[in-house]
Write a protein that holds these residues in place. Sequence first.
Motif, PDB file in Angstrom:
ATOM      1  N   ILE B  78     -26.377  86.965   8.283  1.00  0.00           N
ATOM      2  CA  ILE B  78     -27.670  87.286   8.813  1.00  0.00           C
ATOM      3  C   ILE B  78     -27.914  86.044   9.877  1.00  0.00           C
ATOM      4  CG2 ILE B  78     -30.138  87.131   8.467  1.00  0.00           C
ATOM      5  CD1 ILE B  78     -29.636  88.771   5.878  1.00  0.00           C
ATOM      6  N   GLN B  79     -27.436  84.900   9.247  1.00  0.00           N
ATOM      7  CA  GLN B  79     -27.390  83.837  10.070  1.00  0.00           C
ATOM      8  C   GLN B  79     -26.508  83.981  11.603  1.00  0.00           C
ATOM      9  OE1 GLN B  79     -25.530  80.506   8.042  1.00  0.00           O
ATOM     10  NE2 GLN B  79     -26.478  79.058   9.108  1.00  0.00           N
ATOM     11  N   GLN B  80     -25.294  84.572  11.324  1.00  0.00           N
ATOM     12  CA  GLN B  80     -24.510  84.592  12.445  1.00  0.00           C
ATOM     13  C   GLN B  80     -25.158  85.689  13.271  1.00  0.00           C
ATOM     14  OE1 GLN B  80     -20.859  86.322  10.901  1.00  0.00           O
ATOM     15  NE2 GLN B  80     -19.898  86.638  13.034  1.00  0.00           N
ATOM     16  N   ALA B  81     -25.723  86.837  12.945  1.00  0.00           N
ATOM     17  CA  ALA B  81     -26.543  87.820  13.870  1.00  0.00           C
ATOM     18  C   ALA B  81     -27.752  87.090  14.592  1.00  0.00           C
ATOM     19  CB  ALA B  81     -26.944  88.864  12.910  1.00  0.00           C
ATOM     20  N   PHE B  82     -28.317  86.262  14.022  1.00  0.00           N
ATOM     21  CA  PHE B  82     -29.261  85.547  14.710  1.00  0.00           C
ATOM     22  C   PHE B  82     -28.983  84.859  15.972  1.00  0.00           C
ATOM     23  CE2 PHE B  82     -32.537  86.132  11.346  1.00  0.00           C
ATOM     24  CZ  PHE B  82     -33.703  86.225  12.029  1.00  0.00           C
ATOM     25  N   LYS B  83     -27.817  84.175  15.446  1.00  0.00           N
ATOM     26  CA  LYS B  83     -27.237  83.290  16.413  1.00  0.00           C
ATOM     27  C   LYS B  83     -26.628  84.312  17.845  1.00  0.00           C
ATOM     28  CE  LYS B  83     -24.925  79.526  17.958  1.00  0.00           C
ATOM     29  NZ  LYS B  83     -25.822  79.341  19.098  1.00  0.00           N
ATOM     30  N   LEU B  84     -25.940  85.291  17.399  1.00  0.00           N
ATOM     31  CA  LEU B  84     -25.224  86.377  18.373  1.00  0.00           C
ATOM     32  C   LEU B  84     -26.669  86.989  19.323  1.00  0.00           C
ATOM     33  CD1 LEU B  84     -22.776  87.622  19.272  1.00  0.00           C
ATOM     34  CD2 LEU B  84     -23.300  89.308  17.506  1.00  0.00           C
ATOM     35  N   TYR B  85     -27.793  87.240  18.538  1.00  0.00           N
ATOM     36  CA  TYR B  85     -28.611  88.176  19.241  1.00  0.00           C
ATOM     37  C   TYR B  85     -29.829  87.292  19.956  1.00  0.00           C
ATOM     38  CZ  TYR B  85     -26.122  92.029  17.898  1.00  0.00           C
ATOM     39  OH  TYR B  85     -24.903  92.918  17.606  1.00  0.00           O
ATOM     40  N   LEU B  86     -30.183  86.158  19.230  1.00  0.00           N
ATOM     41  CA  LEU B  86     -31.433  85.624  19.761  1.00  0.00           C
ATOM     42  C   LEU B  86     -30.929  84.059  19.986  1.00  0.00           C
ATOM     43  CD1 LEU B  86     -34.191  86.608  17.101  1.00  0.00           C
ATOM     44  CD2 LEU B  86     -33.654  87.446  19.414  1.00  0.00           C
ATOM     45  N   GLY B  87     -29.693  83.625  19.896  1.00  0.00           N
ATOM     46  CA  GLY B  87     -29.465  82.324  20.279  1.00  0.00           C
ATOM     47  C   GLY B  87     -29.967  81.382  19.539  1.00  0.00           C
ATOM     48  N   VAL B  88     -30.307  81.392  18.351  1.00  0.00           N
ATOM     49  CA  VAL B  88     -30.639  80.392  17.532  1.00  0.00           C
ATOM     50  C   VAL B  88     -30.110  80.350  16.103  1.00  0.00           C
ATOM     51  CG1 VAL B  88     -33.198  80.231  18.322  1.00  0.00           C
ATOM     52  CG2 VAL B  88     -32.676  82.098  16.704  1.00  0.00           C
ATOM     53  N   SER B  89     -29.985  79.152  15.655  1.00  0.00           N
ATOM     54  CA  SER B  89     -29.313  79.019  14.016  1.00  0.00           C
ATOM     55  C   SER B  89     -30.269  78.835  13.233  1.00  0.00           C
ATOM     56  CB  SER B  89     -28.222  77.899  14.360  1.00  0.00           C
ATOM     57  OG  SER B  89     -27.372  78.176  15.481  1.00  0.00           O
ATOM     58  N   PRO B  90     -30.682  79.669  12.460  1.00  0.00           N
ATOM     59  CA  PRO B  90     -31.609  79.389  11.089  1.00  0.00           C
ATOM     60  C   PRO B  90     -30.764  78.835  10.194  1.00  0.00           C
ATOM     61  CG  PRO B  90     -30.956  81.768  11.265  1.00  0.00           C
ATOM     62  CD  PRO B  90     -30.382  81.237  12.552  1.00  0.00           C
ATOM     63  N   SER B  91     -31.443  78.088   9.218  1.00  0.00           N
ATOM     64  CA  SER B  91     -30.695  77.813   8.014  1.00  0.00           C
ATOM     65  C   SER B  91     -31.060  78.579   6.933  1.00  0.00           C
ATOM     66  CB  SER B  91     -30.896  76.371   7.785  1.00  0.00           C
ATOM     67  OG  SER B  91     -32.413  76.109   7.614  1.00  0.00           O
ATOM     68  N   ILE B  92     -30.112  78.777   6.088  1.00  0.00           N
ATOM     69  CA  ILE B  92     -30.149  79.560   4.647  1.00  0.00           C
ATOM     70  C   ILE B  92     -30.494  78.401   3.769  1.00  0.00           C
ATOM     71  CG2 ILE B  92     -29.005  81.236   3.373  1.00  0.00           C
ATOM     72  CD1 ILE B  92     -29.492  82.392   6.134  1.00  0.00           C
ATOM     73  N   GLY B  93     -31.458  78.811   2.831  1.00  0.00           N
ATOM     74  CA  GLY B  93     -31.674  78.031   1.607  1.00  0.00           C
ATOM     75  C   GLY B  93     -32.528  78.527   0.598  1.00  0.00           C
ATOM     76  N   SER B  94     -33.176  77.613   0.078  1.00  0.00           N
ATOM     77  CA  SER B  94     -34.181  77.872  -1.223  1.00  0.00           C
ATOM     78  C   SER B  94     -33.453  79.040  -2.016  1.00  0.00           C
ATOM     79  CB  SER B  94     -35.458  78.255  -0.738  1.00  0.00           C
ATOM     80  OG  SER B  94     -35.645  77.310   0.383  1.00  0.00           O
ATOM     81  N   TRP B  95     -32.360  79.104  -2.609  1.00  0.00           N
ATOM     82  CA  TRP B  95     -32.018  80.292  -3.204  1.00  0.00           C
ATOM     83  C   TRP B  95     -32.911  80.193  -4.508  1.00  0.00           C
ATOM     84  CZ3 TRP B  95     -28.424  83.894  -2.228  1.00  0.00           C
ATOM     85  CH2 TRP B  95     -27.820  83.847  -0.953  1.00  0.00           C
ATOM     86  N   SER B  96     -32.879  81.484  -5.015  1.00  0.00           N
ATOM     87  CA  SER B  96     -33.574  81.675  -6.440  1.00  0.00           C
ATOM     88  C   SER B  96     -32.377  81.191  -7.488  1.00  0.00           C
ATOM     89  CB  SER B  96     -34.363  82.954  -6.373  1.00  0.00           C
ATOM     90  OG  SER B  96     -33.245  83.910  -6.855  1.00  0.00           O
ATOM     91  N   PRO B  97     -32.852  80.960  -8.657  1.00  0.00           N
ATOM     92  CA  PRO B  97     -31.853  80.718  -9.637  1.00  0.00           C
ATOM     93  C   PRO B  97     -30.991  81.944  -9.975  1.00  0.00           C
ATOM     94  CG  PRO B  97     -34.301  80.241 -10.381  1.00  0.00           C
ATOM     95  CD  PRO B  97     -34.350  80.676  -9.105  1.00  0.00           C
ATOM     96  N   GLY B  98     -31.532  83.030  -9.943  1.00  0.00           N
ATOM     97  CA  GLY B  98     -30.836  84.250 -10.011  1.00  0.00           C
ATOM     98  C   GLY B  98     -29.957  84.568  -8.999  1.00  0.00           C
ATOM     99  N   GLY B  99     -30.006  84.046  -7.889  1.00  0.00           N
ATOM    100  CA  GLY B  99     -29.413  84.024  -6.626  1.00  0.00           C
ATOM    101  C   GLY B  99     -29.520  85.740  -6.096  1.00  0.00           C
ATOM    102  N   ASP B 100     -30.711  85.877  -6.191  1.00  0.00           N
ATOM    103  CA  ASP B 100     -31.083  87.486  -5.661  1.00  0.00           C
ATOM    104  C   ASP B 100     -32.245  87.098  -4.481  1.00  0.00           C
ATOM    105  OD1 ASP B 100     -33.127  86.751  -7.115  1.00  0.00           O
ATOM    106  OD2 ASP B 100     -33.490  88.637  -7.884  1.00  0.00           O
ATOM    107  N   GLU B 101     -32.320  85.828  -4.230  1.00  0.00           N
ATOM    108  CA  GLU B 101     -33.344  85.598  -3.099  1.00  0.00           C
ATOM    109  C   GLU B 101     -33.091  84.456  -2.360  1.00  0.00           C
ATOM    110  OE1 GLU B 101     -37.736  85.227  -3.701  1.00  0.00           O
ATOM    111  OE2 GLU B 101     -37.773  86.408  -5.277  1.00  0.00           O
TER     112      GLU B 101
END
Lengths: 186, 179
Positions: B78-101
């Motif tokens: 998803i991060q890669q797609a944002f870069k490709l299509y909108l030219g921005v690099s979002p950061s990914i974070g705040s994972w839930s303990p269960g790793g599903d969010e």
Amino acid sequence: MSSGKQRPSILDKSLSRGKSEVSLTAYALLFSEMVQYSHNRVTSVNELHNKLSELGQSVGVRMVELLFVRDRNYKRETKLLNILLFVKGTLWKSLFGKEADKLDRATDDERIYYLIEKEPLVNRFISVPRDKSSINCAAFIAGIIEAVLNSTGFPAKVTALWHKGTTFMIKFDDAVLTRDKQLEGR
Amino acid sequence: MSRQSMRSNDPKKVSGELFTLTYGSLVAQLLKDYENVDDVNRQLERMGYNIGMRLIEDFLARANPGRCYDLRDTADKIQQAFKLYLGVSPSIGSWSPGGDEFSVVLETNPLAEFVELPDHCLSLRYSNILAGVIRGACEMVQLEIMAWFIADQLRGDNVTEIRVKFVKRLEDAIPAGED
């Protein structure tokens, strides 16, 4: 959570330099959604053109402000020919990265000008159904041009036609021509 | 002499401003058509969903990302797609303990340039189309997710944040009469 916070005003931000770019795919898909949305809400080709033109107008008005402030040192154009060259050059460049192909004047009516663009960006991915061949999604761009001319004091009606690619027919009000002649006299 | 911005004349790119303003005119039109902000949010999400369904094809063809084996892979893509299509690099974070969010955090939002929300539209999720795009694209690769905005710079937050929650894996349905 955020509603109580003081939101920063848009005027506190500096004006962007206009260098940002997005992928053509993203734009094409967004535009096609817009065309479909408009298409679902109209019953005739004419209405569709008007809808798209309206969408374009809200882009045009903002482009005028942006370009005259950023690229033209706050100076507006007063002469008819200059504003047309502004549309063909500056406006086209900042929207589509190139100048429009050709600017022509109608021979039989001095109020009519033609701006010719062989392959407008918005038409690149639109395939027009055979039975509705008069649909031209460049009506969106016609709306942009119309808003630019209207908000710089050159009231005109702009329509997109299929002719040598796409031609935007610009028809000025009589008052514009009269005023332009007076300016010439000085 | 006008100070023309020198854009790289890449035919695969369009001016960010044209994109921003076009999107803005769409949102304005929706507000006119619906009058109710919640309906506008929903409509934007639906349009995004339609876009996402088509965008994923382009992404798979162009970026050749390979398969995602877990949600972390998905987040990277998803991060890669944002870069490709909108030219921005979002950061990914705040994972839930269960790793599903997880959260997709945008410092700058290319859709929201020149935008100011008037006071009567504070509940408008201006960029909701992005949530729809993520949902539509994931559905096409058999992931059912939910995506929604939990922070938006337009409403005075520091960043724009989209929360993505994994719901379930979609199984290929067996065509009737083939079992």
